[in-house]
Design an enzyme around this catalytic site. Sequence first.
Site, PDB file in Angstrom:
ATOM      1  N   ARG A  36       0.860  -1.185   0.000  1.00  0.00           N
ATOM      2  CA  ARG A  36       0.000   0.000   0.000  1.00  0.00           C
ATOM      3  C   ARG A  36       0.897   1.235   0.000  1.00  0.00           C
ATOM      4  NH1 ARG A  36      -3.508  -2.582  -1.668  1.00  0.00           N
ATOM      5  NH2 ARG A  36      -5.511  -3.123  -0.720  1.00  0.00           N
ATOM      6  N   HIS A  79      -1.245   1.029  -9.663  1.00  0.00           N
ATOM      7  CA  HIS A  79      -1.953   0.102  -8.762  1.00  0.00           C
ATOM      8  C   HIS A  79      -2.603  -1.030  -9.562  1.00  0.00           C
ATOM      9  CE1 HIS A  79      -4.102  -0.340  -4.635  1.00  0.00           C
ATOM     10  NE2 HIS A  79      -3.966  -1.527  -5.233  1.00  0.00           N
TER      11      HIS A  79
HETATM   12  P1  NAP Z   1      -1.626 -12.095   3.760  1.00  0.00           P
HETATM   13  O1  NAP Z   1      -1.780 -13.452   3.175  1.00  0.00           O
HETATM   14  O2  NAP Z   1      -2.529 -11.685   4.868  1.00  0.00           O
HETATM   15  O3  NAP Z   1      -0.096 -11.942   4.210  1.00  0.00           O
HETATM   16  C1  NAP Z   1       0.352 -10.859   4.964  1.00  0.00           C
HETATM   17  C2  NAP Z   1       1.792 -11.129   5.374  1.00  0.00           C
HETATM   18  O4  NAP Z   1       2.278  -9.960   6.059  1.00  0.00           O
HETATM   19  C3  NAP Z   1       1.918 -12.294   6.366  1.00  0.00           C
HETATM   20  O5  NAP Z   1       3.089 -13.020   6.129  1.00  0.00           O
HETATM   21  C4  NAP Z   1       1.992 -11.574   7.721  1.00  0.00           C
HETATM   22  O6  NAP Z   1       2.682 -12.283   8.737  1.00  0.00           O
HETATM   23  C5  NAP Z   1       2.797 -10.353   7.316  1.00  0.00           C
HETATM   24  N1  NAP Z   1       2.641  -9.285   8.304  1.00  0.00           N
HETATM   25  C6  NAP Z   1       1.526  -8.641   8.678  1.00  0.00           C
HETATM   26  N2  NAP Z   1       1.801  -7.760   9.656  1.00  0.00           N
HETATM   27  C7  NAP Z   1       3.115  -7.861   9.916  1.00  0.00           C
HETATM   28  C8  NAP Z   1       3.993  -7.245  10.833  1.00  0.00           C
HETATM   29  N3  NAP Z   1       3.564  -6.329  11.713  1.00  0.00           N
HETATM   30  N4  NAP Z   1       5.295  -7.624  10.834  1.00  0.00           N
HETATM   31  C9  NAP Z   1       5.736  -8.565   9.970  1.00  0.00           C
HETATM   32  N5  NAP Z   1       4.960  -9.198   9.058  1.00  0.00           N
HETATM   33  C10 NAP Z   1       3.661  -8.846   9.040  1.00  0.00           C
HETATM   34  O7  NAP Z   1      -1.796 -10.979   2.623  1.00  0.00           O
HETATM   35  P2  NAP Z   1      -1.595 -11.132   1.047  1.00  0.00           P
HETATM   36  O8  NAP Z   1      -2.774 -11.777   0.427  1.00  0.00           O
HETATM   37  O9  NAP Z   1      -0.262 -11.740   0.803  1.00  0.00           O
HETATM   38  O10 NAP Z   1      -1.598  -9.586   0.595  1.00  0.00           O
HETATM   39  C11 NAP Z   1      -0.657  -8.678   1.138  1.00  0.00           C
HETATM   40  C12 NAP Z   1      -1.010  -7.256   0.755  1.00  0.00           C
HETATM   41  O11 NAP Z   1      -0.694  -7.006  -0.610  1.00  0.00           O
HETATM   42  C13 NAP Z   1      -2.479  -6.856   0.842  1.00  0.00           C
HETATM   43  O12 NAP Z   1      -2.881  -6.607   2.172  1.00  0.00           O
HETATM   44  C14 NAP Z   1      -2.513  -5.610  -0.017  1.00  0.00           C
HETATM   45  O13 NAP Z   1      -2.211  -4.470   0.780  1.00  0.00           O
HETATM   46  C15 NAP Z   1      -1.394  -5.838  -1.030  1.00  0.00           C
HETATM   47  N6  NAP Z   1      -1.930  -6.060  -2.388  1.00  0.00           N
HETATM   48  C16 NAP Z   1      -1.626  -5.161  -3.355  1.00  0.00           C
HETATM   49  C17 NAP Z   1      -2.081  -5.370  -4.643  1.00  0.00           C
HETATM   50  C18 NAP Z   1      -1.702  -4.455  -5.765  1.00  0.00           C
HETATM   51  O14 NAP Z   1      -2.267  -4.565  -6.855  1.00  0.00           O
HETATM   52  N7  NAP Z   1      -0.747  -3.574  -5.568  1.00  0.00           N
HETATM   53  C19 NAP Z   1      -2.876  -6.485  -4.945  1.00  0.00           C
HETATM   54  C20 NAP Z   1      -3.159  -7.370  -3.941  1.00  0.00           C
HETATM   55  C21 NAP Z   1      -2.693  -7.150  -2.646  1.00  0.00           C
HETATM   56  P3  NAP Z   1       2.113 -13.700   9.297  1.00  0.00           P
HETATM   57  O15 NAP Z   1       2.381 -14.695   8.168  1.00  0.00           O
HETATM   58  O16 NAP Z   1       2.937 -13.954  10.489  1.00  0.00           O
HETATM   59  O17 NAP Z   1       0.649 -13.499   9.561  1.00  0.00           O
HETATM   60  C1  GLV Z   2      -5.374  -4.565  -4.293  1.00  0.00           C
HETATM   61  O1  GLV Z   2      -4.735  -3.623  -4.009  1.00  0.00           O
HETATM   62  C2  GLV Z   2      -5.714  -5.597  -3.369  1.00  0.00           C
HETATM   63  O2  GLV Z   2      -5.558  -5.408  -2.148  1.00  0.00           O
HETATM   64  O3  GLV Z   2      -6.190  -6.652  -3.844  1.00  0.00           O
END
Ligand code: NAP
Ligand code: GLV
Length: 310
Positions: free
Chosen positions: A225, A273
């Site tokens: 983000r 994005h």
């Molecule tokens: P997820 O499966 O919930 O994974 C989040 C990861 O971050 C986990 O490994 C978690 O640790 C770690 N984390 C959270 N808080 C932390 C902290 N305080 N210290 C260290 N590690 C921490 O999420 P995801 O599906 O991979 O998605 C991640 C993010 O990508 C989304 O929330 C979104 O903001 C972003 N995103 C962006 C786009 C885009 O188009 N740019 C698209 C999709 C998503 P644990 O494993 O220990 O829980």
């Molecule tokens: C996009 O930013 C997502 O969180 O899927």
Amino acid sequence: MPTILIKLTGERADPYIAAVKKHAPGFDIREWPDVGPAEDVDAALVWQMPPDELVKFPNLKIVVSMAAGVDHVLRDTTLPGHVQIARVVDPSMARSMTQHVVMSVIRMHRDIDSFTRRRGERWWPGPHSFNSDDFPVGFLGLGHLGTNAATALKALGFPVMGWSRTPKSVEGIETFHGPDGLDAMLAQTQCLVCLLPLTGETRGILSAGTFAKLPKGACLVNAGRGQHLVEADLIPALDSGQIARAALDVFETEPLPADHPFWDESRIAITPHDAAEVHIPSVASLFVEQITAAREGRAIPGLVDRDRGY
Ligand code: NAP
Ligand code: GLV
């Protein structure tokens, strides 16, 4: 049949409604704000719903984020505590995020932008090395998206590390967790990739203080983000050479304002994005299952822990 509210931003709702109805023809889905009686609505499919709106639906059981991130839902402090929140966890989204990360890392590792920039000079550099062994990639976030991208880069021959909140074991990836683990990973990271959720703990994590813990000349990819990055710290870090290049997909203000200094900075690659796509046919069945499970009181896939913030 109760009503499902849908709210998108900058996209038409019809393709989503049609895809969901293929799996659940009986679903009554209405685009916000024309949703009929508020008490009929028991589920909401949303991307960037204005705060203070969902509280107006007294029988709401579940809010489904039409994205992986839920910061856009959790910023609404009026959402009652009993309302469940779920998000997209989908292999086609992981695939498209992995493609973005691989593209960004290889583009920086091979300094592709300098060939484009210097093309006018007919620039043909002498022999230069680009051994991926010398370009360790460190992931902030080893969740659904981070693990997939990390594993792909490992398969391409990059040394890969990953940092999470809780301890993790991922084959071939050196893992770290907690504040001490972060410093240890940063010290060895040549390319830092942020795939964290936005929470109170992660906001502003990409700051001058963090950059100072990386080897001089490291690269940065932010596809988490915009609020993960302290934007004012990036250009000074590029000017000092602490950061060599950055690839940013997300920004504090989106769309990135026309007068933002990042537009004029050739060391920053900008994408709008779109690192990861929500593939409608793929997520439609997930949305149906999330709403049906909430209605029937079953375990909800992609359920968010509201206290944890992701
Ligand atoms: P997820 O499966 O919930 O994974 C989040 C990861 O971050 C986990 O490994 C978690 O640790 C770690 N984390 C959270 N808080 C932390 C902290 N305080 N210290 C260290 N590690 C921490 O999420 P995801 O599906 O991979 O998605 C991640 C993010 O990508 C989304 O929330 C979104 O903001 C972003 N995103 C962006 C786009 C885009 O188009 N740019 C698209 C999709 C998503 P644990 O494993 O220990 O829980
Ligand atoms: C996009 O930013 C997502 O969180 O899927």
